[in-house]
Each structure stands twice: as C-alpha cells, then as structure tokens.
Design an enzyme around this catalytic site. Structure first.
Site, mmCIF file in Angstrom:
data_model
loop_
_atom_site.group_PDB
_atom_site.id
_atom_site.type_symbol
_atom_site.label_atom_id
_atom_site.label_comp_id
_atom_site.label_asym_id
_atom_site.label_seq_id
_atom_site.Cartn_x
_atom_site.Cartn_y
_atom_site.Cartn_z
ATOM 1 N N GLU A 1 80.749 48.579 42.299
ATOM 2 C CA GLU A 1 79.366 49.029 42.502
ATOM 3 C C GLU A 1 78.469 47.899 43.017
ATOM 4 O O GLU A 1 77.502 48.131 43.734
ATOM 5 C CB GLU A 1 78.786 49.614 41.216
ATOM 6 C CG GLU A 1 79.378 50.964 40.835
ATOM 7 C CD GLU A 1 80.670 50.844 40.041
ATOM 8 O OE1 GLU A 1 81.180 49.723 39.862
ATOM 9 O OE2 GLU A 1 81.193 51.892 39.585
ATOM 10 N N PHE B 1 80.496 58.212 25.519
ATOM 11 C CA PHE B 1 81.383 57.502 26.434
ATOM 12 C C PHE B 1 80.651 57.179 27.741
ATOM 13 O O PHE B 1 80.022 58.045 28.331
ATOM 14 C CB PHE B 1 82.637 58.339 26.723
ATOM 15 C CG PHE B 1 83.565 57.674 27.698
ATOM 16 C CD1 PHE B 1 84.211 56.484 27.361
ATOM 17 C CD2 PHE B 1 83.773 58.198 28.957
ATOM 18 C CE1 PHE B 1 85.036 55.847 28.263
ATOM 19 C CE2 PHE B 1 84.603 57.559 29.871
ATOM 20 C CZ PHE B 1 85.236 56.383 29.521
ATOM 21 N N GLN B 2 80.740 55.957 28.167
ATOM 22 C CA GLN B 2 80.070 55.457 29.377
ATOM 23 C C GLN B 2 78.560 55.714 29.350
ATOM 24 O O GLN B 2 77.944 55.943 30.387
ATOM 25 C CB GLN B 2 80.716 56.033 30.646
ATOM 26 C CG GLN B 2 82.137 55.497 30.836
ATOM 27 C CD GLN B 2 82.708 55.779 32.208
ATOM 28 O OE1 GLN B 2 82.392 56.781 32.829
ATOM 29 N NE2 GLN B 2 83.593 54.904 32.678
ATOM 30 N N LYS C 1 74.103 64.474 33.490
ATOM 31 C CA LYS C 1 75.114 65.354 34.067
ATOM 32 C C LYS C 1 74.697 66.823 34.007
ATOM 33 O O LYS C 1 74.929 67.585 34.950
ATOM 34 C CB LYS C 1 76.449 65.136 33.347
ATOM 35 C CG LYS C 1 77.638 65.669 34.128
ATOM 36 C CD LYS C 1 78.959 65.153 33.573
ATOM 37 C CE LYS C 1 80.131 65.751 34.335
ATOM 38 N NZ LYS C 1 81.429 65.272 33.814
ATOM 39 N N MET D 1 77.326 23.391 47.447
ATOM 40 C CA MET D 1 75.937 23.050 47.145
ATOM 41 C C MET D 1 75.827 22.421 45.755
ATOM 42 O O MET D 1 75.092 21.457 45.555
ATOM 43 C CB MET D 1 75.046 24.288 47.257
ATOM 44 C CG MET D 1 73.561 23.978 47.152
ATOM 45 S SD MET D 1 73.004 22.818 48.414
ATOM 46 C CE MET D 1 72.508 23.919 49.734
#
Lengths: 202, 577
Positions: B66, B128-129, B178, B492
């Site tokens: 993502e 969940f999630q 959902k 760097m």
C-alpha cells in the site's frame, strides 16, 4: 503593525467556532500536542447559532505561539473561525463543586456567611453530605477550597473555563457571509490583513 | 473513438437502487478519475467487486504494497496535476498508507484515499483487521471522514475531491465500513462540490497589499525571488514567468519548485537551501527585497532563521494563511492564489533589468563551477560521480524527461543538476524526505504523463525500501527507466558522519543485491556499469529500450554533496568544501 509581540507567556483564551463533526476535537487537540503545548482548560458547547459549536481553550503561551496555533486551527476544514484573547479581553467564569460532610459543616462553620463571602450556594443538602457550588475566577474557586478544607472537604471539581469575548458582536453575520459562495469584499476573511497582529481570520 | 471509450459511464437514474460501492465508483468517474492505485483486502472487497465490471475506462493498477500505492498516487498527481486516487483495505492496508499521507500533506499533493473498514457494528471491538484509521490518519490528512451509511457516499466523495484539489492541496482519506459498501440505497445523483461554508480555499486578493508589494519591488536595488511548488500547484507558471521577465528579478527555487521555470532561463539562478547553489544562498543575505512565491521557508531552505535575510524586506505570496509569518516575518503579506496575485503584481511593477545584480549571481556561479561543479559533472579520472551520470542523462534527454528522485545524496545531485524544460518534471519527496518514494512515484508519474519519459533516479538505500514495486512494473507493463546510483553506502548519512561525527560510519555500509538479476526476475531488462567508458552507451540503452529498464551505475563511494549549509548555520555560511 507592532514590531514586537509580547514575548512573555500569559493566559490566552482561544475561541473556536466549528461545524459539528466527529473527530474535530481530536484534530484540534493534536495541533497542541504536536507542539507539546498543554491545554489548561477545554470546553465545548453550543454557540449562539444552532448547529455551530464553540470551543473555549485556555493555554499559557506567548502571543506569537498562540497566533500561529490559531492559524493552524483555522486551517482545519470544519473550523469556521478562531479568535484568541488575553484575560483582559474576555469575561470568563469557571464553576466548581465542593462536597463536605454535613455534620461538621453545620456544626462548626458559619454557613450563611461562608456562602455569602464566597458567592456560593448549596446545591444539595443531605444528612451525610452537602454540595456547594460557586462560579468565578480561579482565585475565587481556589479560595473556597482553602475555606472548606478545615471542614473535611471530601470532593472538589472545577469545570473548564467559559469565556465571552468583550469586543465580539457574535457570529451570526459572519456565518451568513461564510454561507455565500462569494463573500463580499468587507468579509471576515480579511480581518487578518486589516489588523494582522490582533486577530487572525479567514 | 478513443474519446468515446474514455467517456464516463452514464450515472444511474434517480431512485435507482445501487450499492455504496457503485456510488463510490460513479463518484470517481464523474470526478474524472482515470487511474486507481490499490491493493484489495477483506474490508474493501465489495468495492473491488463493483470495480470488476464497472463500465468505462477506469484503470486499476495493482501495486505490491500500500505504501507503493500511495506513492504512485502521489507521482500521478504531481505529474498530471490531477487528484491521485488510492484504494487500500482496513487495518494494515490503511496503516501502510501513513508514510504517503504524511508525505503528501507536507508536499501539498492532492490525493483521495479510500480505505475499507470493518462492519460498523464491529467498530471498536478489536475486530479482525480493524484499526482506528480516522484517529491514526488525522494528523497526516487535510481532511478525513468515516462513512458508515451508503447514502453519505456521493456527498462525502464530492467534498473529498473539492478539499483535496483546492486551496493548498492535500491528502484526504475516506474510510468506508463494509456494510456501507454493500448497502443498497436509492441513488439521488452526484453533485460536484464547490463550496463548504467552513472552508475558504481561496482568499480574496487585497489590492492594497499588491500595491505595497509593487512599491517595494519598484524601489528595490537588489530584489530576489524565491519560488516553490506553489507556482505549479496554482498552475501559474506562465504568470510567474511574465512577472520575472518584466521585473527582471533573479529567481531561485526550492526543490519542490524545480522546473516551474526552465533550468536554462536567464533569470533562473539556481537552487536554494542546504545543498542549493552558492549564489542564491549567499545572496539571500545580500538582497534588499526578498519575494517569496508559493514556498514555506522550510528549515532546509533557510538554515539558521535568526540570521536569515535580516537585511531584507520580505514579500510573501502564499495561498495558505498559516504560512504567512510562520517562519519568516513578512513585511508585506500577499495572501492569495498566485495565479491571481502574480498578474496583478506584474501590472504594477516597472519593466527593469537588474544587470549588475544578476552579474553577481554569475560571479558566484563561476566560483561554484570552479570549486565544485566542473569536477562533479566532468571528471576525467577516478571513479564515476553521481553528477556526471545526471549530466550525461541531461544530454540524452535534452531536459525533456520527468525526473523522479528518492531521498539522499543522489536526490540533491539530481535536483541540482537535472535539466528541466517543463513544469511538473521534478518529482521528489521534499518535505518528508521519504526513502523508497521514487520507484512507486515514478510508476504513478508515468500513468499521469504517459507521453513523457520518466526516469527514476534512486540510491542503493532507497531502492531497497520499495523494490517490490518492480512487480507492479512487471504486471502493468508501465515504462519506467530506473537509474540506480550505487555508492554502496547510505551516502547522505555517511556524509554527515564524515563531517560531523568524526567519520564514525555507523551502520551506513549497506549491501545491495545484484539489481540486474533482481530486475530480470521481474522480467525487466537491466544493465550495470562501473566504467566511465560505458556510461553513455548504457544510458542510451536505458532510454531507447522499449519498456522499463533498470540501469545500475556504480559511483564513487565517499563523495560528498557540496555546497552545503551545515545544520544550524546561516545560508551565507554555505561551504564549498
């Protein structure tokens, strides 16, 4: 514009007019926490306009910091308007409740005088305890703690500060401007440029 | 024929029962979305199900992570000027967006991110999630909102696009439970949003401030313009150029502003800031009027603030009122969209040429060429430098390519030396400094500007942070040129350790895989060169190759980027070595 804003910290009352939006309290609070600034007092209430909320936030900071914070708050999408004022520019009050044992207070204190001197009143009187209430500035509500401590103060609580801005003429007219797609030249949003160090506005 | 294909599908008639997911896709389609970067998962499945056979030409690019998705969205937005759209599922899908959201917020990139969320009745149950996505994303979004009822979707999406693209653009996240994705409701049409009463994206321009700014500019002997990304965000490149060409004022850019004026424009005096050009930094503390346009005085630009341009009167043009006086106190604030304010200012400024003043910049440039640039761009012996790779790339692209950079030494070198003929040609993570940005952002940039060559210049550190996006390139077939400048160090950090930590090289000697083999595994052609003699040919091969190509160039290990304004120093204390 004054070259130098006062550099000492003092109490500022930040007044925020907002839409009613879940999560906005968090969004506003984060502006302070991100800068590690403690909020001394926070009150959210309805305003003079239905559906518009009013936050009263008190912090102890320099004017420069407060003005930057005010802009960051005003930048949030659901925030309509932010003002910040010193204590001199507002009428402010805090309310406090004190629970004391009734037997001691009734027996040992001159209750009528105590109430009068502290602008307090009894809210509840029961056999076992009595609740007093007073409203005022911090010194006044603090003072009543001292007064009641010898009589076995059981519980104390003080509300957040609420403040009315002395110089404000309310939000109704401004809201009508905001509702227009193209607000007029005299609108609201240029107050910042009219008196840029006094009030910040959008 | 083609235009017909691209046409959005007709909206359902009023009162047609459609699902929240369908309403969402119709909203995207009315908003002109042609590309979505995303990754499906449990809580966003109804949306993906609706996408499966949604009519029209909306592309979905399946990313590999993502974070890659949101950086691709950013690259798309930066290259195209349109709103980038990203899909992710709940929980880990959404939390993987955070870096990109923070990056897009600080770099003012318009995004609309759609995250799935667990069923509304499960909110707060540690389902969940489930993650508190609104809570987590609040400090890194311009606006966010959780939809729990499908009927809200059209209006919320319209608001989301309006907020993302107007004013100072930024990322917006819409979290949709959902049940709302599945819920059928009678569609009431889609109305684009152009006004929110509590949101003033565009202030009214005040003429008196324009007049005061013009007076200051007209009386200035040594005026100096600093510009940032605001010029591009306001699509005011032409207005900006007209202002400069009439007033004759030398102008320098922040890295976010690079490309708004072509690199070879005579008034373009170079880059500002920590690794910017010598003249612009020194002259910041010499000028008498400093005109800042669409930039925010980042600490990497200003160095030590109490020694920054103290001698100058400051004019600040910005659309975001919170930027005015934030870091640098202004003499004249010109609050507004520079697309509107610049032409007004141009009308009032006198036509001038600051020949002598401009010549001073050229003197400093010559010093910089002698001390730094010649050796960096045209070395004749020793190992290859990053600068010469960019220089040879310039010669081949002629400044026509979009250069996407990651973060670190190669970023500074690429931004300093890349020739840019066009606006929206420099895509980099400026404010947040997100390593791993370039590869996915380049993918997005190519989708946002399909007719242009996109070269991702990446270090050996950054490329390993999002290297999985090679899979996205493989599957989508997008044509991205990947140029890895490998100095076998986190360069760097190593440079700072050398200069400020007594060469204690703490955990900066990073190893690389065989990038050509890795690319090959993804079906992407590649080549690695470590000899100067092969460089030009390799770059040519990369650019001429049909489709994506990965080129690794082994560059000298311990090179430093100079000039440099050390942290805590004033811009006039810039070091040439």
């Amino acid at each position: 514009m004054p070259e130098q804003a006062p550099i000492e910290k003092q109490e500022y009352n930040i007044t925020v007019y907002t839409e009613n939006h879940v999560g906005l309290l968090n969004r506003i609070a984060m502006i302070f926490t991100r800068r590690k600034i403690n909020i001394d007092s926070l009150n959210v209430s309805p305003s003079e306009i239905e559906g518009i909320h009013r936050f009263n936030i008190v912090i102890n900071e320099t004017e420069e910091v407060v003005s930057k914070i005010a802009r960051q708050i005003e930048k949030q999408v659901e925030v309509l308007k932010v003002y910040f004022n010193t204590n001199e520019d507002v009428i402010w009050q805090e309310m406090a409740l004190y629970k004391v044992p009734t037997d001691i207070i009734a027996e040992k204190a001159k209750v009528e005088r105590l109430l009068r001197e502290n602008g307090a009143r009894a809210v509840v009187i029961r056999k076992d305890y009595t609740v007093f209430e007073t409203t005022g500035h911090r010194e006044e509500t603090d003072n009543l703690i001292k007064v009641l401590q010898p009589f076995g103060l059981i519980e104390f609580v003080r509300s957040a500060r609420i403040a009315i801005i002395k110089g404000s003429d309310g939000f109704n007219r401004k809201l009508r401007e905001f509702e227009r797609a193209e607000p007029g030249q005299d609108a609201i949003e240029n107050e910042f440029l009219n008196s840029r160090d006094n009030v910040f506005s959008m | 024929m083609l235009t017909q294909e691209k046409q959005a599908p007709a909206l359902p008639e009023t009162d047609t029962m459609i699902s929240g997911s369908q309403a969402l896709l119709h909203a995207l389609s009315v908003e002109g979305v042609d590309t979505i970067f995303g990754y499906p998962g449990g809580a966003i499945m109804p949306i993906y199900d609706a996408l499966f056979d949604f009519p029209g030409n909306m592309k979905h690019v399946l990313v590999r992570h993502e974070q890659g998705g949101i950086h691709a969205g950013q690259g798309y937005a930066r290259a195209s000027g349109k709103v980038g759209v990203v899909f992710a599922t709940s929980g880990p899908g959404a939390t993987n967006l955070i870096t990109g959201l923070a990056d897009a917020l600080i770099d003012s990139t318009p995004l609309v991110c759609i995250t799935g969320q667990v069923f509304a009745h499960l909110l707060g149950t540690d389902a969940f999630q489930e993650a508190d996505v609104i809570g987590i994303t609040t400090p890194v979004t311009k606006w966010n909102y959780q939809v729990t009822d499908a009927t809200e979707i059209p209006e919320v999406l319209a608001k989301a696009f309006h907020i993302a693209r107007t004013g100072r653009p930024g990322p917006v996240l819409i979290d949709i439970t959902k049940n709302a994705q599945l819920q059928k409701f009678p569609f009431q049409g889609y109305k684009r949003c152009d006004h929110i009463r509590s949101y003033r994206p565009k202030p009214i321009v005040r003429k008196e401030y324009i007049e005061r700014a013009a007076e200051l500019i007209n009386s200035a002997k040594k005026p100096f313009v600093l510009w940032g990304q605001g010029v591009m965000l306001g699509a005011a490149e032409q207005e900006f150029r007209e202002f400069l060409e009439k007033s004759g004022i030398p102008a320098a850019w922040t890295i976010m502003g690079a490309g708004a004026l072509p690199s070879d424009h005579p008034l373009n005096v170079g880059m500002l800031g920590m690794h910017g050009n010598y003249g612009p930094n020194v002259m910041t503390n010499e000028c008498d009027v400093l005109i800042a346009i669409g930039m925010r005085f980042d600490d990497r630009v200003t160095g030590r603030l109490d020694k920054y341009a103290k001698q100058a009167k400051i004019i600040h043009l910005d659309i975001d009122p919170a930027e005015i006086d934030k870091n640098v106190k202004t003499t004249v604030p010109v609050w507004g969209d520079c697309k509107e304010t610049l032409p007004l200012l141009t009308q009032l400024v006198e036509k001038k040429q600051h020949t002598e003043w401009l010549a001073k910049f050229q003197e400093f440039e010559q010093q910089e060429i002698d001390a730094v640039i010649r050796e960096e761009l045209f070395p004749t012996s020793g190992e290859m430098t990053m600068g010469e790779v960019i220089q040879q790339l310039n010669e081949l692209t002629k400044g026509e390519a979009i250069i996407v950079t990651d973060v670190g030494q190669h970023q500074m070198v690429a931004c300093r030396y890349a020739k840019l003929n066009h606006t929206r040609s420099n895509i980099t993570s400026g404010g947040l400094g997100t390593m791993g940005f370039a590869l996915p952002a380049a993918i997005g940039a190519k989708f946002g500007a399909e007719d242009r060559t996109v070269v991702a210049v990446i270090g050996d550190g950054g490329v390993q942070m999002t290297i999985q996006e090679l899979g996205t390139i493989m599957q989508s077939g997008v044509d991205v040129k990947i140029l890895i400048l490998n100095n076998q160090f986190l360069g760097m950090v190593r440079q700072w350790q050398e200069l400020f930590h007594e060469r204690r090289y703490s955990f900066v000697d990073i190893q690389s895989p065989d990038y050509v083999t890795v690319a090959k595994g993804y079906g992407i052609s590649g080549r690695s060169v470590n000899q100067r003699a092969d460089l030009n040919d390799a770059l040519k091969e990369m650019l001429e190759h049909p489709g994506s190509f990965l080129l690794e160039v082994m560059v000298t290990k311990e090179n430093n980027v100079f000039p440099m304004v050390p942290q805590g120093c004033s811009v006039s204390e810039i070091r040439l070595k």
